[in-house]
Design a protein around this motif. Structure first.
Motif, short mmCIF file in Angstrom:
data_model
loop_
_atom_site.label_atom_id
_atom_site.label_comp_id
_atom_site.label_asym_id
_atom_site.label_seq_id
_atom_site.Cartn_x
_atom_site.Cartn_y
_atom_site.Cartn_z
N GLU A 54 -13.56 17.98 38.49
CA GLU A 54 -13.79 18.90 39.61
C GLU A 54 -12.68 18.73 40.63
O GLU A 54 -12.01 17.70 40.70
N ILE A 55 -12.48 19.77 41.41
CA ILE A 55 -11.52 19.74 42.50
C ILE A 55 -12.10 20.55 43.65
O ILE A 55 -12.54 21.69 43.47
N ALA A 56 -12.17 19.94 44.81
CA ALA A 56 -12.73 20.58 46.00
C ALA A 56 -14.12 21.14 45.72
O ALA A 56 -14.50 22.18 46.23
N LEU A 329 -4.42 22.34 41.40
CA LEU A 329 -4.36 22.60 42.84
C LEU A 329 -5.43 23.62 43.23
O LEU A 329 -5.63 24.61 42.52
N VAL A 416 -5.73 22.84 49.46
CA VAL A 416 -6.76 22.06 50.15
C VAL A 416 -7.10 20.80 49.37
O VAL A 416 -7.69 19.85 49.92
N ALA A 417 -6.75 20.78 48.09
CA ALA A 417 -6.99 19.59 47.27
C ALA A 417 -6.06 19.65 46.06
O ALA A 417 -5.70 20.72 45.58
N THR A 418 -5.66 18.49 45.59
CA THR A 418 -4.82 18.40 44.39
C THR A 418 -5.27 17.21 43.54
O THR A 418 -5.84 16.24 44.06
N THR A 419 -5.02 17.29 42.27
CA THR A 419 -5.26 16.15 41.39
C THR A 419 -4.26 16.19 40.25
O THR A 419 -3.92 17.27 39.75
#
Length: 504
Positions: A54-56, A329, A416-419
């Motif tokens: 998951e991301i954000a 992203l 707003v979020a990255t991995t």
């Protein structure tokens, strides 16, 4: 093993080594066939390169994201473990190539980037490159032999620009490799066989296209029922919640059928017991097995086979792997400009960091619907020979991805979020002669009773091909065990028959 006529497999115990999708598929096939199965996975997670995340707050795939639907094995497995109603075709299949600074719509009328006519690649190649394709009809036939590198063959017939601008990015997306080394026989077998029958490459491509158009759609549902059968016309399918949910579903089905799955259990040794049994050493645990399926990457398989099948071990030790990184992203949807289609591929010849980008929220409805306020996309970095790229710091990979995305699409927003997910040594390479190597490995391993190999290193890196290799190994084990039981029943019958050995 004692003979038992109550079932065809008589309580045979099969140990599967490796908990990627190959090992899980083999275990599922074996328990379905009535065997007692123990699966051992060295790490703390099942699924290999299939990974849900998951991301954000949005569910995403952090590994492979789709199943090739023109082959039935992976889709049939998904249906068998209860995911049939979650299979989903992409919302859009239009893609682009970021070539010479522009996003060019992906040409149609090609086979893995090899065009049937120059007109098929208009807009992507230069005028000189397009004219070079036409020379294919004027050249004498090329001697292909038992195998040939697809890049070398296509460049000889149609020029380097076709390879550099289309074949390379397409094959790179599958193998993370070099088209000038990749085996045509292994990577594009239909085109390889057609090229052996036709005098020109253009004619071979057109023959493959005609055959594809005439072929009936694959019945993904294994009987014409279920959602998968209705989606069989799609080239690719995803799974709502992510393809990464497939391993857990398969594992649950294996356990429900009585199979045992153990993680954090690296196998350190195989030992033969008598003529046709095995001991599997995993830490302090020693398992007695009637048969073993090695469903690990080539390197670990080579180490376990070194004592028993040194020729196979030597062949497997020579298999090369590529590493890659996925940069995922998440942006606020309102910050993202209109983007074309499902994403884009990047020719390595242009020298960019990113090799491809998928507009995940646009490609898969389940992502867009599940997180309507977000726009999720991902980029891939690295291929064979580019280990240094993959090992860059996370922040560097994110910055490089944003730079390339901005240049390609005009995206200027901050995520707003990255991995970053790295797959070190994740993709086996298929150079010229790969299939001959696999045949030698299988021949050497099959000489050992109760032992088979499976995984992405053998018949294809895609999920269906990997599942197929696992099911092949499981089926061969089943036939071998059934044969041994039959022999034992006959031997027992003869030993207890007072007339055995006497003529009537």
């Amino acid at each position: 093993m004692n003979a038992d006529t109550t079932g065809p497999h008589a309580g045979a115990h099969v140990v599967v080594i490796g908990g990627g999708i190959a090992g899980l598929a083999a275990a599922h096939r074996l328990v379905t066939d009535g065997h007692r199965v123990t699966l051992l996975e060295a790490g703390d997670r099942l699924g290999g390169k299939l990974r849900a995340g998951e991301i954000a707050g949005a569910a995403v795939d952090l590994g492979a994201e789709s199943l090739l639907a023109r082959r039935p094995e992976a889709i049939a497995l998904a249906e068998a473990v209860g995911l049939g109603d979650r299979l989903q075709a992409p919302a859009t299949t239009t893609a682009s190539v970021w070539s010479r600074g522009e996003l060019v719509p992906m040409p149609k009328g090609h086979v893995m980037g090899v065009p049937g006519t120059a007109a098929a690649v208009e807009g992507l190649l230069s005028e000189e490159g397009a004219r070079r394709i036409g020379r294919d009809a004027e050249l004498p036939p090329t001697e292909i032999g038992e195998d040939i590198a697809i890049g070398a063959y296509v460049s000889e017939r149609m020029g380097h620009e076709v390879v550099d601008r289309l074949v390379e990015p397409l094959l790179g997306g599958v193998y993370a490799g070099d088209a000038y080394r990749i085996s045509m026989k292994a990577a594009v077998p239909a085109l390889f066989e057609a090229a052996r029958r036709h005098p020109t490459l253009s004619a071979a491509v057109q023959a493959v296209q005609r055959a594809g158009a005439a072929a009936a759609p694959v019945d993904a549902g294994g009987g014409g029922t279920g959602l998968a059968a209705g989606l069989a016309g799609s080239v690719f399918l995803g799974v709502e919640g992510g393809v990464g949910t497939l391993p857990a579903a398969v594992a649950d089905a294996v356990r429900a059928a009585g199979g045992e799955i153990v993680t954090d259990a690296p196998v350190t040794a195989l030992r033969r017991v008598g003529r046709d049994r095995w001991e599997v050493h995993a830490g302090d645990r020693v398992l007695a097995a009637d048969a073993v399926v090695l469903a690990t990457p080539a390197g670990p398989a080579a180490r376990l086979l070194a004592e028993h099948a040194p020729a196979a071990a030597s062949e497997l030790a020579a298999v090369e792997y590529a590493s890659m990184a996925l940069v995922t992203l998440a942006f606020r949807r309102e910050d993202v400009p209109a983007l074309p289609g499902s994403g884009f591929l990047v020719p390595p010849v242009d020298g960019h960091t990113v090799k491809a980008s998928t507009f995940a929220s646009q490609k898969w409805n389940w992502i867009g619907d599940g997180a309507p306020g977000l726009f999720v996309l991902r980029t891939s970095v690295g291929r064979h020979g580019e280990e240094d790229q993959v090992h860059r710091e996370d922040a560097d990979l994110v910055a490089a991805s944003l730079k390339d995305l901005g240049a390609a699409t005009g995206l200027a927003a901050r995520p707003v979020a990255t991995t970053v997910t790295r797959w070190i040594g994740g993709l086996p390479q298929y150079p010229v002669g790969h299939l001959a190597r696999v045949a030698r490995v299988r021949e050497a391993v099959a000489a050992l009773p109760g032992l088979r190999v499976a995984g992405a290193a053998y018949d294809g890196v895609g999920i269906p091909a990997t599942v197929a290799s696992a099911q092949r190994a499981a089926d061969e084990i089943t036939r071998e065990i059934a044969g041994k039981i039959g022999d034992e029943i006959i031997a027992t019958s003869k030993s207890t028959d007072p007339g055995a050995g006497h003529s009537s």
